[in-house]
Design a protein around this motif. Structure first.
Motif, mmCIF file in Angstrom:
data_model
loop_
_atom_site.group_PDB
_atom_site.id
_atom_site.type_symbol
_atom_site.label_atom_id
_atom_site.label_comp_id
_atom_site.label_asym_id
_atom_site.label_seq_id
_atom_site.Cartn_x
_atom_site.Cartn_y
_atom_site.Cartn_z
ATOM 1 N N TYR A 26 -116.061 63.085 13.461
ATOM 2 C CA TYR A 26 -116.873 63.624 12.438
ATOM 3 C C TYR A 26 -116.214 64.892 11.955
ATOM 4 N N GLN A 27 -116.358 65.202 10.776
ATOM 5 C CA GLN A 27 -115.959 66.408 10.226
ATOM 6 C C GLN A 27 -116.892 67.489 10.004
ATOM 7 N N PRO A 28 -116.690 69.033 10.490
ATOM 8 C CA PRO A 28 -117.324 69.655 10.605
ATOM 9 C C PRO A 28 -117.523 70.307 9.102
ATOM 10 N N VAL A 29 -118.823 70.782 8.720
ATOM 11 C CA VAL A 29 -119.241 71.264 7.349
ATOM 12 C C VAL A 29 -119.460 72.633 7.641
ATOM 13 N N GLY A 30 -118.748 73.504 6.979
ATOM 14 C CA GLY A 30 -118.766 74.978 7.037
ATOM 15 C C GLY A 30 -118.567 75.424 8.588
ATOM 16 N N LYS A 31 -118.819 76.678 9.014
ATOM 17 C CA LYS A 31 -118.576 77.117 10.292
ATOM 18 C C LYS A 31 -119.980 77.331 11.296
ATOM 19 N N ASP A 32 -120.865 77.697 10.313
ATOM 20 C CA ASP A 32 -122.035 78.150 11.078
ATOM 21 C C ASP A 32 -123.201 77.232 11.261
ATOM 22 N N PHE A 33 -123.186 76.156 10.368
ATOM 23 C CA PHE A 33 -124.046 75.142 10.471
ATOM 24 C C PHE A 33 -123.583 73.937 11.485
ATOM 25 N N PRO A 34 -124.270 73.511 12.381
ATOM 26 C CA PRO A 34 -124.089 72.252 13.298
ATOM 27 C C PRO A 34 -124.078 71.161 12.542
ATOM 28 N N VAL A 35 -123.224 70.985 11.454
ATOM 29 C CA VAL A 35 -123.661 69.838 10.464
ATOM 30 C C VAL A 35 -122.212 69.252 10.274
ATOM 31 N N PHE A 36 -122.000 67.826 10.272
ATOM 32 C CA PHE A 36 -120.890 67.155 10.247
ATOM 33 C C PHE A 36 -120.958 66.052 9.349
ATOM 34 N N LEU A 37 -119.665 65.566 8.736
ATOM 35 C CA LEU A 37 -119.715 64.439 7.841
ATOM 36 C C LEU A 37 -119.281 63.156 8.554
ATOM 37 N N HIS A 38 -119.802 62.006 8.401
ATOM 38 C CA HIS A 38 -119.604 60.972 8.960
ATOM 39 C C HIS A 38 -118.211 60.528 8.638
ATOM 40 N N PRO A 39 -117.370 59.990 9.400
ATOM 41 C CA PRO A 39 -115.842 59.891 8.867
ATOM 42 C C PRO A 39 -115.651 58.727 7.879
ATOM 43 N N LYS A 40 -116.478 57.784 7.915
ATOM 44 C CA LYS A 40 -116.590 56.631 6.903
ATOM 45 C C LYS A 40 -117.491 57.113 5.644
ATOM 46 N N THR A 41 -118.823 56.936 5.976
ATOM 47 C CA THR A 41 -119.797 56.909 5.004
ATOM 48 C C THR A 41 -119.903 58.455 4.156
ATOM 49 N N HIS A 42 -119.427 59.641 5.044
ATOM 50 C CA HIS A 42 -119.649 60.665 4.671
ATOM 51 C C HIS A 42 -121.040 61.411 4.382
ATOM 52 N N GLU A 43 -122.001 60.664 5.079
ATOM 53 C CA GLU A 43 -123.413 61.175 5.159
ATOM 54 C C GLU A 43 -123.324 62.328 6.011
ATOM 55 N N GLU A 44 -124.441 63.026 6.010
ATOM 56 C CA GLU A 44 -124.725 64.371 6.916
ATOM 57 C C GLU A 44 -125.253 64.046 8.204
ATOM 58 N N TYR A 45 -124.709 64.443 9.196
ATOM 59 C CA TYR A 45 -125.300 64.230 10.611
ATOM 60 C C TYR A 45 -125.334 65.635 11.033
ATOM 61 N N ALA A 46 -126.560 66.150 11.368
ATOM 62 C CA ALA A 46 -126.909 67.441 11.915
ATOM 63 C C ALA A 46 -127.099 67.461 13.471
ATOM 64 N N LEU A 47 -126.583 68.138 14.380
ATOM 65 C CA LEU A 47 -127.051 68.180 15.552
ATOM 66 C C LEU A 47 -128.607 68.873 15.504
ATOM 67 N N ALA A 48 -129.215 68.233 16.505
ATOM 68 C CA ALA A 48 -130.644 68.759 16.707
ATOM 69 C C ALA A 48 -130.579 70.163 16.860
#
Ligand code: CTP
Length: 393
Positions: free
Chosen positions: A39-61
């Protein structure tokens, strides 16, 4: 780790509305595990990632705790120990706080489905207050879902009133406010965005130039189902601007045109001030200013002489920018319909379109070839343009 679909995608599917993008929440995982899984991290403060294939947002609870005022004053606390229920609790509305697991089972600890049934925009918890943008989001959802019968829950309106009465709204960045506003004005019932903000006191705080546009429709008791609030009939609104917005939606105006239409009711100085404060994109500013300055010239085009008709053509720069014609006509037509009723034909618009086609064939090049230069060239072009306009039926 467990992954759940969450937020708007679940809400919209339950409402049988089209779903454009999915948001996911990941429970029981660490940042390191996400990175290791690609997963690719989005920004540095948010625990949010992009899926490597679909590029949808995955956020840690996560839970959010306020460490200061406004949106900047946030601390995110994400850890594998944060539960799904905790993550859902810090969300804005119950209808946005429903999760769905991979077997399609719904996890709905805050009564989101019940509120979908009851058509209620209701906040999940006092954590609503942690992001004042949510006042605008609720107004945007009111604009989007009004036609399905949604209303703001009284206790949520009370909370929005408290937020507006404090100076929390002033901490929002111009960019975030603009983004919500631009989306909200593009919804099916943009009038509801203004009315919802006005009822909680946020309109005066954020968009004082628009405050009086709701005059006459500001029901002091919005929980009593009122005719003027139904929004289904353009004539049900007393305020010309809200009637105009209704007409603009029916004419297929986009958000830029609807915002420009509101500008006609407040005048160019207020438009300029509003756009500057909100750092609106150039295309919105230019078009909004043009409409607020020149809509009257189109409204009474048929009573004007050829010189004055040419002036409108020049002021809009329609020779070089014919793509402005249709949006300008639509915007002014919405204004006119709010005044005269939808059945009125809009002959002024047709006339302006005829002027544009007639003048398109008058090219300065031909005059240059005929020996005109400098000032004489300009004068001759203008003379011929006026002559063309005069001969139009
Ligand atoms: N959310 C929130 N507070 C915010 C922004 C978002 O609680 N200020 C939560 C909500 O649970 C929301 C989810 O994050 O459903 C996803 O946010 P976003 O994608 O911005 O909005 P959606 O609800 O998906 O709605 P839209 O259809 O407008 O994208």
């Amino acid at each position: 780790m467990q992954i759940y679909r969450v937020g708007g995608a679940v809400r919209d599917r339950l409402l049988q509305l089209p779903v454009y993008d999915n948001d996911w929440v990941v429970v029981g995982a660490s940042v390191e595990q996400m990175l290791a899984a690609g997963y690719q991290p989005v920004g540095k403060d948010f625990p949010v990632f992009l899926h490597p294939k679909t590029h949808e947002e995955y956020a840690l609870a996560r839970t959010e705790r306020k460490s200061g005022q406004g949106y900047q004053g946030f601390e995110f606390f994400a850890s594998p120990q944060v539960s799904l229920e905790e993550d859902l609790q810090r969300r804005d509305l119950t209808i946005n706080a429903i999760a769905e697991d991979d077997a399609g089972r719904l996890i709905d600890p805050y009564g989101g489905q019940q509120d979908l049934q009851a058509r209620l925009l209701r906040h999940v918890s006092p954590a609503f207050r942690e992001d004042p943008l949510r006042v605008l989001r609720v107004a945007r959802f009111a604009a989007r879902l009004h036609h399905l019968g949604f209303r703001v829950a009284p206790q949520t309106r009370a909370l929005m009133q408290q937020i507006s009465a404090s100076d929390e709204l002033s901490t929002l960045s111009a960019e975030r406010v603009w983004k919500e506003l631009e989306r909200a004005l593009g919804e099916a019932d943009p009038q509801q965005f203004l009315l919802t903000l006005r009822r909680c006191g946020a309109l005066q705080r954020l968009l004082p130039e628009w405050q009086r546009l709701c005059d006459g429709d500001d029901d002091p008791d919005p929980d009593r189902a009122s005719e003027s609030d139904s929004g289904l009939d353009p004539d049900a609104y007393a305020s010309p601007a809200l009637r105009g917005l209704r007409a603009a939606v029916a004419l297929g105006c986009d958000s830029r045109e609807r915002i420009a239409l509101l500008g006609c009711y407040i005048g160019p100085d207020a438009v300029q001030q509003l756009f500057e404060r909100l750092k609106a994109p150039r295309e919105y500013r230019d078009f909004g200013l043009l409409c607020s300055r020149h809509y009257r010239s189109l409204l009474d085009l048929e009573q004007r002489d050829a010189e004055s008709q040419l002036q409108l053509f020049q002021a809009l720069d329609l020779g070089r920018r014919p793509q402005r014609l249709a949006p300008f006509i639509r915007t002014v037509q919405a204004y006119q319909q709010a005044q005269c009723g939808a059945a009125e034909p809009f002959g002024q618009g047709e006339r302006l379109a005829r002027i544009v086609s007639a003048l398109a064939t008058l090219q300065p090049k031909a005059l240059v070839e005929a020996g005109f230069t400098g000032k004489a060239l300009g004068q001759e072009l203008q003379r011929r343009q006026i002559e063309r306009i005069r001969t139009l039926p």
